[in-house]
Design an enzyme around this catalytic site. Structure first.
Site, PDB file in Angstrom:
ATOM      1  N   CYS A  30     -43.843  -0.869 -64.386  1.00 18.67           N
ATOM      2  CA  CYS A  30     -43.587  -0.593 -65.806  1.00 18.67           C
ATOM      3  C   CYS A  30     -42.127  -0.887 -66.157  1.00 18.67           C
ATOM      4  CB  CYS A  30     -43.855   0.868 -66.120  1.00 18.67           C
ATOM      5  SG  CYS A  30     -45.569   1.351 -65.935  1.00 18.67           S
ATOM      6  N   GLU A  87     -39.953   1.023 -67.542  1.00 18.37           N
ATOM      7  CA  GLU A  87     -39.044   2.129 -67.215  1.00 18.37           C
ATOM      8  C   GLU A  87     -38.610   2.046 -65.755  1.00 18.37           C
ATOM      9  OE1 GLU A  87     -41.988   2.185 -68.598  1.00 18.37           O
ATOM     10  OE2 GLU A  87     -42.186   3.717 -70.148  1.00 18.37           O
TER      11      GLU A  87
HETATM   12  N1  THU Z   1     -46.433  -0.073 -69.227  1.00 20.85           N
HETATM   13  C1  THU Z   1     -45.088   0.133 -69.155  1.00 20.85           C
HETATM   14  O1  THU Z   1     -44.313  -0.804 -68.945  1.00 20.85           O
HETATM   15  N2  THU Z   1     -44.632   1.388 -69.328  1.00 20.85           N
HETATM   16  C2  THU Z   1     -45.420   2.477 -69.529  1.00 20.85           C
HETATM   17  O2  THU Z   1     -44.918   3.587 -69.497  1.00 20.85           O
HETATM   18  C3  THU Z   1     -46.847   2.294 -69.810  1.00 20.85           C
HETATM   19  C4  THU Z   1     -47.410   0.970 -69.442  1.00 20.85           C
HETATM   20  C5  THU Z   1     -46.931  -1.435 -69.021  1.00 20.85           C
HETATM   21  C6  THU Z   1     -47.637  -1.625 -67.721  1.00 20.85           C
HETATM   22  C7  THU Z   1     -48.565  -2.766 -68.031  1.00 20.85           C
HETATM   23  O3  THU Z   1     -47.851  -3.983 -67.816  1.00 20.85           O
HETATM   24  C8  THU Z   1     -48.843  -2.645 -69.520  1.00 20.85           C
HETATM   25  O4  THU Z   1     -47.853  -1.770 -70.042  1.00 20.85           O
HETATM   26  C9  THU Z   1     -50.226  -2.076 -69.836  1.00 20.85           C
HETATM   27  O5  THU Z   1     -50.436  -0.888 -69.158  1.00 20.85           O
END
Ligand code: THU
Length: 158
Positions: A63, A65
């Site tokens: 993700c 973060e």
């Molecule tokens: N995602 C994030 O980058 N941060 C989050 O806190 C929630 C989800 C991304 C992971 C994935 O690439 C996409 O969003 C869909 O879940």
């Protein structure tokens, strides 16, 4: 936890969100096509960004973060006071501010214990019409962290 209007953010909060917004466009997201940008604010006011990085083996996705936290570590930064997060779909804007997933909350909590500070988290819709300000303790109450493992967090502060 509170809702706040974009114009009521401080200049540094606006900068942080702007950097997260730029980083969001660097998402590597061939599978979900969901773009997420994150921007960490260090205790000495440096901004370090991240974007989500996906993988054909879906579960390996990192993700935005966690991407920012990992990047910050290599840059020699482990102490943060704030984090801004913004997201958008492939061809749609988010209606509600996206909050960090459980895995990211756990990693943000680790950083908060290292810094000895409850990290402020700014969540924004794509077009900034809904913004929520909260803290990691609010997002992850009764959390487990390095102190529970008897870690002397001061050794890892930088
Ligand atoms: N995602 C994030 O980058 N941060 C989050 O806190 C929630 C989800 C991304 C992971 C994935 O690439 C996409 O969003 C869909 O879940």
């Amino acid at each position: 936890m509170k809702n706040i209007n974009y114009q009521d953010l401080s200049p540094i909060q606006k900068d942080l969100l702007a950097e997260a917004e730029k980083a969001m466009e660097e998402a590597y997201n061939p599978y979900s096509k969901f773009f997420v940008g994150a921007a960490l604010l260090t205790l000495d006011d440096q901004i370090i960004t991240g974007a989500n990085v996906e993988n054909a083996s879906y579960g390996l996705t990192v993700c935005a973060e966690r991407s920012a936290l990992l990047r910050a570590n290599v840059m020699g930064k482990r102490m943060f006071k704030a984090l801004a997060i913004i997201a958008r779909g492939d061809n749609f804007n988010t209606n509600e501010a996206s909050a960090p997933c459980g895995a990211c909350r756990q990693m943000i909590y680790e950083a908060s214990q290292i810094a000895g500070k409850d990290i402020e988290i700014i969540l924004s819709t794509t077009n900034k019409d809904k913004i929520i300000i909260c803290t990691i303790k609010e997002l992850l109450p009764l959390a487990f962290g390095p102190r529970d493992m008897g870690i002397d967090v001061t050794k890892y502060q930088k």
